[in-house]
Every structure is written in structure tokens, then in C-alpha cells.
Design a protein around this motif. Sequence first.
Motif, PDB file in Angstrom:
ATOM      1  N   ASN A 276       0.845  -1.187   0.000  1.00 54.76           N
ATOM      2  CA  ASN A 276       0.000   0.000   0.000  1.00 54.76           C
ATOM      3  C   ASN A 276       0.890   1.249   0.000  1.00 54.76           C
ATOM      4  O   ASN A 276       2.119   1.147   0.047  1.00 54.76           O
ATOM      5  N   GLU A 277       0.277   2.421  -0.024  1.00 55.94           N
ATOM      6  CA  GLU A 277       1.059   3.650  -0.203  1.00 55.94           C
ATOM      7  C   GLU A 277       2.068   3.884   0.930  1.00 55.94           C
ATOM      8  O   GLU A 277       3.251   4.135   0.659  1.00 55.94           O
ATOM      9  N   PRO A 278       1.683   3.786   2.208  1.00 54.45           N
ATOM     10  CA  PRO A 278       2.684   3.997   3.264  1.00 54.45           C
ATOM     11  C   PRO A 278       3.801   2.963   3.245  1.00 54.45           C
ATOM     12  O   PRO A 278       4.983   3.308   3.383  1.00 54.45           O
TER      13      PRO A 278
ATOM     14  N   ASP B  26      -4.472   1.737   3.990  1.00 53.95           N
ATOM     15  CA  ASP B  26      -3.320   2.592   4.290  1.00 53.95           C
ATOM     16  C   ASP B  26      -3.169   2.891   5.778  1.00 53.95           C
ATOM     17  O   ASP B  26      -2.057   3.159   6.247  1.00 53.95           O
TER      18      ASP B  26
END
Length: 221
Positions: free
Chosen positions: A154-156, A193
Amino acid sequence: MCGRFAVTLPQDAMAQLFAARPVNDLPTVPNYNVCPTNDVHVVTSDSADRQLGSMRWGFIPHWYKTPADGPLLINARAETIAEKPAFRSAARNRRCLIPASGFYEWTKDEDGNRLPWFIHPAEGDALAFAGIYQSWDKGDAPMTTCAIVTTGANEPMGKIHHRMPVILAETDWPLWLGEAGHGAATLMTAAPDDALRFYRVDPKVNSNRASGPDLIEPLGN
């Protein structure tokens, strides 16, 4: 990928959390540095009964003549799990949960030094990795082995590594374990996220021989 993790939850609390019956000798906890080929806690189900047992982390396909007959398969990619000969039968019929308190991942500094991070749940004491398992009986003693399913980060998490383990919410456990019918493939996605937190930890965890609670302490504490 997921190549190292920690388990700190007591055995009885783990069994209660997963509503699972302990069925064999369980690995010692806490273990702050679970490594490939270690025995790990695994939750399986026969639809009527969940069991908390122990399996070797490192999936051995049925055609291996020895455990070292090919690469050590600690992870199975969600994108190809249904196609790979080593994994496709297990993905359909032998899915499990692998409890963890958190896992490690690494970045590198400008000099190439490995910098470890500890990734843990934003809420609660445990994560449930999606896993698959396989029995292997060509050695002196039969063993049951497992792998952790991974997906794109995911983004993080993408700031640390481009992949991450598939982490299942409690509401999804029955579907992954085969208790709630078909459709488990839909669960092989990145966690939301906001599901995880992470921080740097001491490089001593770079050694697979390191142990102790200080491995998961934030760096500088």
C-alpha cells in the motif's frame, strides 16, 4: 515480501483471539525474530473446528526429494499463486492464517547499509497473515510447511518496500479458511493505508541469531 517477523502474544491469548483449539507442540513465545525454516504458529480449519498448530516456515512442494531440493519458498505472490505449480493446489484447498505481532522490512542508506523497520498493527496486538500450507513426506519424518502470501505494498508501506504480506481482517478469516464458501482470491489485496504503523529499529536484528524484546524497540529509545 515478508522474510522476518515477531510473535509476542501468549499461546492462550492467541488461541482465544482466533477461536482455535491448540493441537500440537507450539513454538515458544515470545519470539522477536522469527526466521525462515523456524516453526511458526498456524491457524487452520476443517469448517467445524479451528486448530492452532505449528508448521515449518518454508513451503516444500510435493516433488522435492529433500527440503533443499529447490529454492526456499517462504512467500507466495498473490498475483501468480493460482498458476504456480508449487502453490496452486494449496491456494485452492489448504489456506491458513499465520499470526504475528509485526514484521520487519529493510531500506538502505546512501552507503548501502541495511536499515531495519518494524511494522505493526495500528490497533490491536496481532496481525493475521494469509498463508498456504503443504504436507511433505519424503524425508525421515513427515512435515507440514507453509508460506506467507504477499501482494503489492500500500502507499505507506511502499516507502519501505514494494511488497507486503496479505493481512486479513478478522471479518475475512472465515472466507480465507474456507469456512464461508468460495471467493478467497478477492482477499489477496494490500491492507488499508491506515492499518499499519512502522518505525526504525536497531540494526542488530539484521542477524538471524539476534533475540530479545529490544529488537522491536524504536531506535534511540
